[in-house]
Design a protein around this motif. Structure first.
Motif, short mmCIF file in Angstrom:
data_model
loop_
_atom_site.label_atom_id
_atom_site.label_comp_id
_atom_site.label_asym_id
_atom_site.label_seq_id
_atom_site.Cartn_x
_atom_site.Cartn_y
_atom_site.Cartn_z
N THR A 482 0.84 -1.14 0.11
CA THR A 482 -0.01 0.15 0.02
C THR A 482 1.09 1.28 -0.14
N ASP A 483 0.07 2.39 -0.16
CA ASP A 483 0.96 3.58 -0.11
C ASP A 483 1.55 3.89 1.16
N SER A 484 1.17 3.40 2.13
CA SER A 484 1.83 3.51 3.53
C SER A 484 2.98 2.41 3.70
N ARG A 485 2.95 1.58 2.80
CA ARG A 485 4.09 0.68 3.02
C ARG A 485 4.99 0.59 1.75
N ASN A 486 5.25 1.77 1.01
CA ASN A 486 5.98 1.81 -0.21
C ASN A 486 7.18 1.57 -0.04
N ARG A 487 7.93 1.68 1.05
CA ARG A 487 9.35 1.25 1.04
C ARG A 487 9.57 -0.30 1.44
N LEU A 488 8.58 -1.14 1.47
CA LEU A 488 8.68 -2.67 1.53
C LEU A 488 9.36 -3.13 0.61
N THR A 489 10.51 -3.71 1.03
CA THR A 489 11.45 -4.38 -0.16
C THR A 489 10.73 -5.79 -0.38
N GLY A 490 11.33 -6.04 -1.79
CA GLY A 490 11.03 -7.39 -2.24
C GLY A 490 11.02 -8.62 -1.60
N ASP A 491 12.42 -8.65 -0.67
CA ASP A 491 12.61 -9.72 -0.11
C ASP A 491 11.39 -9.81 1.23
N ASN A 492 11.17 -8.72 1.77
CA ASN A 492 10.07 -8.74 2.93
C ASN A 492 8.79 -9.30 2.42
N LEU A 493 8.41 -8.49 1.43
CA LEU A 493 7.03 -9.09 0.74
C LEU A 493 7.03 -10.49 0.30
N ASN A 494 8.28 -10.78 -0.05
CA ASN A 494 8.31 -12.42 -0.24
C ASN A 494 8.05 -13.35 1.03
N LYS A 495 8.46 -12.79 2.09
CA LYS A 495 8.61 -13.60 3.40
C LYS A 495 6.98 -13.34 3.85
N LEU A 496 6.20 -12.05 3.81
CA LEU A 496 4.83 -11.73 4.28
C LEU A 496 4.01 -12.59 3.44
N LEU A 497 4.10 -12.90 2.06
CA LEU A 497 3.28 -13.69 1.30
C LEU A 497 3.15 -15.15 1.40
N PHE A 498 4.43 -15.38 1.72
CA PHE A 498 4.92 -16.87 2.34
C PHE A 498 4.24 -17.25 3.35
N LEU A 499 4.30 -16.47 4.59
CA LEU A 499 3.82 -16.62 5.85
C LEU A 499 2.65 -16.37 5.77
N GLY A 500 1.92 -15.72 5.07
CA GLY A 500 0.35 -15.28 5.13
C GLY A 500 -0.24 -16.53 4.47
N SER A 501 0.17 -17.23 3.56
CA SER A 501 -0.21 -18.44 2.94
C SER A 501 -0.25 -19.62 4.05
N LEU A 502 0.16 -19.72 4.93
CA LEU A 502 0.18 -20.77 5.96
C LEU A 502 -0.94 -21.03 6.57
N SER A 503 -1.44 -22.02 6.94
CA SER A 503 -2.49 -22.20 8.17
C SER A 503 -2.05 -22.09 9.45
N VAL A 504 -2.96 -21.83 10.27
CA VAL A 504 -2.83 -21.66 11.80
C VAL A 504 -1.90 -22.74 12.22
N ASN A 505 -2.25 -24.14 12.05
CA ASN A 505 -1.36 -25.19 12.27
C ASN A 505 -0.09 -25.14 11.97
N ASP A 506 0.25 -24.63 10.71
CA ASP A 506 1.67 -24.64 10.04
C ASP A 506 2.29 -23.65 11.08
N TRP A 507 1.86 -22.38 11.58
CA TRP A 507 2.46 -21.57 12.49
C TRP A 507 2.49 -22.22 13.76
N GLN A 508 1.76 -22.97 14.18
CA GLN A 508 1.98 -23.61 15.60
C GLN A 508 1.64 -22.50 16.78
N LEU A 509 0.75 -21.99 16.63
CA LEU A 509 0.30 -21.01 17.44
C LEU A 509 0.27 -21.40 19.01
N GLU A 510 0.62 -20.55 19.70
CA GLU A 510 0.71 -20.88 21.16
C GLU A 510 -0.86 -20.59 21.84
#
Length: 510
Positions: A482-510
Motif C-alpha cells: 500500500t501507499d503507507s508501506r511503499n518502502r517494503l522491499t521485495g525480500d520482505n514482501l516475499n516473506k510476508l506472502l509466504f507466511l500469510g499463505s500458511l495455515s494456523v497449524n503450520d504456524w503452531q500458534l501458542e
C-alpha cells in the motif's frame, strides 16, 4: 502471545508498526496489562526468523512429494513501478510461484506460495525460464518432481515452461481461455459491446456522483458493480447487479440532465438474455478456480457440460452463436489432450462418461494400461470433507452430467476392452460416484483394491485447472504493498506472502 501477534499482522496485512500505535497499546494494556508488545524493528526480526524456520519445514515436506503442480504468473507493482511477473517492461518485476500437491493424510489438495521473485531483466522466455529454475533450486525442488506447470496464454511464459521443463509439462489456464471465449463473443457483436459500455458509463456515473449515489442508497439495498476489462465475469456481475437495480437507476438518472443516458426497455431485455447465456460460464469459472479441491479432472466434463448447456439455451441471438462457435473452437477437442483425459478417467465421478471420441478415450485407457503393466513388471522384479460441486437443480451446469449418469445406469453395457488389466476393467465398470464425494477419500479407501491404479492416480489428481492461485497472491500483494508501506522491499514482501499463505497449524500458534 508474540507468535500469535505476528500471525495476526501477517495474515491480516497489517502494518508492522501497528504495535506502536496508541490505540493498539491502549487495547493491549486493558486486555493484557503484563504484556509488552514488541516494536516494529523487533517484529521485523521475528518475521525473518519465523520465515527461516517455516520455509525450512516446507522445504523438507516438498522434498518428500513425488508429484508437484506449479502455477505461476507475473504482476506489476504500480506504486513502486515494479513488475511482478506480468508482461511489462517497467523498471522492476516479480514472479509468483505456487506449488500444489496431494495430501492423503488430510484428504485434500495442499498449496503453498513460494513467494515472489524480483525480476530485473526483460521478460523474455529465456529469462523467465532462468528465474523459474532459480526459484526451484532455492526451494530444493527437483525438476523430476514437477508434473505440470499452469500459466496464462502469454507466449513468453509458455515458451519459458517449455525451455525449463519440456513442452508436455505446460497446461494453459482454463479460466483465461474461458475469458477469451466470452470476450471474443461479446466484443465481436457491436450492439452488445455498445450496451455493455452504456451500462459501464451509468455505473461510473453513480460511483463518481455523490448525490446520485446517495439517492440510490436511499431506495436500494445494493451498490452497483463496475466491470474490469481483464475479467469477463466482472461483466456478468455488473449486469446482474444493474438489472436488479435498474428500476431505481431509471427513476434517479432522470433527475440529472447531464448524466448518461439510461438503457431502453429493449436493451434491458437483451442484458437479461446475456445474463442467461453467461450464467453457465460463471459457474464453470468458479468450479475451475477452486484451490483446495481437485480441478484438473473436471476440465473435460465441465467443458462438455458447458458446450451442451449453451447449445440447449433457448436464445436465438448472435451472442449465443458466437459463444457456441468459440467454445467449439477452443474446447471442442479438449478430450484429445491426453493428460486431461487420463485425469478424468481416473476421477471416479467421471471415468469415461464424458468421452465423445472413442479414439481419444482408447488412447488414454491404453496409456493407463501401459503404466499398470510397467508397475506390475517392476513389482515382480523387486518382490470427510465434500467437494464444492453441486449437482442440484435442472438449471445447474452439472445437469448434463446427471443425465449421462442416469443414461449409463439404464442402457450402457459394461466396458469390454481387449487385454485390459483386471483392476482397470473392474474400476471402469463400477458406477460413478456422486459429484459431492471426496475423490481423495475414494482412493484412500479403494487404494488396496486397485493398488497399481492408485499409484499412478496421484499426480493426475493433483493437477489444478487455472493459474488463479498465483493471481490471488498478486491481489494479496497489492493489499500488502500500500501507499503507507511503499518502502517494503521485495525480500520482505516475499516473506510476508509466504507466511500469510500458511495455515494456523503450520504456524503452531501458542
Amino acid at each position: 502471545m508474540t507468535n500469535a501477534l505476528i500471525y495476526m499482522l501477517v495474515k491480516d496485512n497489517m502494518p508492522l508498526s501497528s504495535t506502536e500505535k496508541d490505540g493498539f497499546n491502549y487495547f493491549i494494556k486493558k486486555a493484557l496489562p503484563l504484556y509488552k508488545a514488541p516494536s516494529r524493528k523487533t517484529i521485523t526480526k521475528l518475521i525473518s526468523s519465523k520465515y527461516d524456520v517455516l520455509s525450512g519445514q516446507i522445504k523438507n515436506k516438498l522434498s518428500l512429494v513425488e508429484s508437484i503442480t506449479l502455477t505461476t504468473d507475473i504482476w506489476t507493482d504500480t506504486i513502486n513501478t515494479k513488475s511482478y511477473l506480468y508482461v511489462s517492461y517497467l523498471l522492476y518485476i516479480v514472479i509468483c510461484i505456487t506449488v500444489h500437491y496431494l495430501s492423503f493424510c488430510k484428504l485434500n489438495l495442499e498449496s503453498v506460495v513460494l513467494g515472489v521473485l524480483e525480476l530485473d531483466e526483460r521478460h523474455t522466455s529465456e529469462n523467465i525460464a532462468k528465474w523459474l529454475d532459480s526459484a526451484l533450486q532455492e526451494w530444493g525442488i527437483e525438476k523430476r518432481q514437477i508434473f505440470l506447470v499452469v500459466t496464462d496464454n502469454g507466449a513468453n511464459i509458455k515458451n519459458a515452461v517449455s525451455v525449463c521443463f519440456g513442452k508436455d509439462k505446460h497446461l494453459p489456464c482454463f479460466a483465461h481461455t474461458i475469458n477469451l471465449v466470452v470476450q471474443n463473443a461479446l466484443g465481436n457483436t457491436d450492439n452488445i459491446a455498445t450496451l455493455i459500455n452504456k451500462v459501464k458509463h451509468l455505473v461510473t456515473f453513480f460511483k463518481q456522483c455523490v448525490s446520485a449515489s446517495d439517492e440510490l442508497h436511499k431506495v436500494c439495498a445494493f451498490k452497483l458493480k463496475q466491470s474490469v476489462s481483464t475479467r469477463w465475469n466482472s461483466v456478468y456481475y455488473m449486469l446482474d447487479r444493474f438489472i436488479n437495480c435498474s428500476d431505481h437507476v431509471a427513476s434517479i438518472i432522470v433527475k440529472f440532465p447531464k448524466g448518461p443516458t439510461m438503457i431502453t426497455g429493449s436493451e434491458l431485455f437483451i442484458a437479461k438474455e446475456i445474463m442467461h447465456l453467461l450464467k453457465p460460464f460463471e459457474a464453470a469459472t468458479k468450479e475451475l478456480c477452486e484451490q483446495k479441491y481437485i480441478t484438473g479432472s473436471k476440465i473435460i466434463p465441465l467443458m462438455h457440460c458447458l458446450i451442451k448447456k449453451i447449445e440447449s439455451v433457448e436464445v436465438n441471438s448472435v451472442v449465443a452463436s458466437n459463444l457456441s462457435n468459440n467454445l467449439q473452437t477452443r474446447f471442442g477437442r479438449v478430450e484429445y489432450v491426453k493428460i486431461l483425459s487420463i485425469a478424468t478417467i481416473r476421477d471416479p465421478r467421471f471415468k469415461t462418461l464424458h468421452s465423445n471420441s472413442a479414439v481419444a478415450s482408447s488412447k488414454s485407457i491404453n496409456a493407463i494400461k501401459k503404466k499398470i503393466l510397467e508397475l506390475r513388471t517392476d513389482s515382480s522384479e523387486t518382490s470427510s470433507h465434500n467437494e464444492s460441486s453441486s449437482e442440484d437443480g435442472p438449471d445447474s451446469l452439472w445437469a448434463v452430467h446427471k443425465q449421462l449418469v442416469s443414461k449409463k445406469a439404464l442402457t450402457e453395457p459394461s466396458l469390454n476392452v481387449n487385454e485390459m488389466p483386471t483392476d482397470l476393467k473392474h474400476y471402469l465398470n463400477q458406477p460413478t460416484v456422486p459429484l459431492t464425494d471426496n475423490v481423495l477419500s475414494f482412493w484412500d479407501i479403494h487404494g488396496p483394491i486397485y493398488p497399481h491404479l492408485k499409484k499412478i492416480v496421484d499426480p493426475y489428481l493433483g493437477m489444478v485447472a487455472t493459474s488463479v492461485p498465483s493471481e490471488r497472491f498478486f491481489s494479496k500483494a497489492g493489499q500488502v504493498m500500500t501507499d503507507s508501506r511503499n518502502r517494503l522491499t521485495g525480500d520482505n514482501l516475499n516473506k510476508l506472502l509466504f507466511l500469510g499463505s500458511l495455515s494456523v497449524n503450520d504456524w503452531q500458534l501458542e
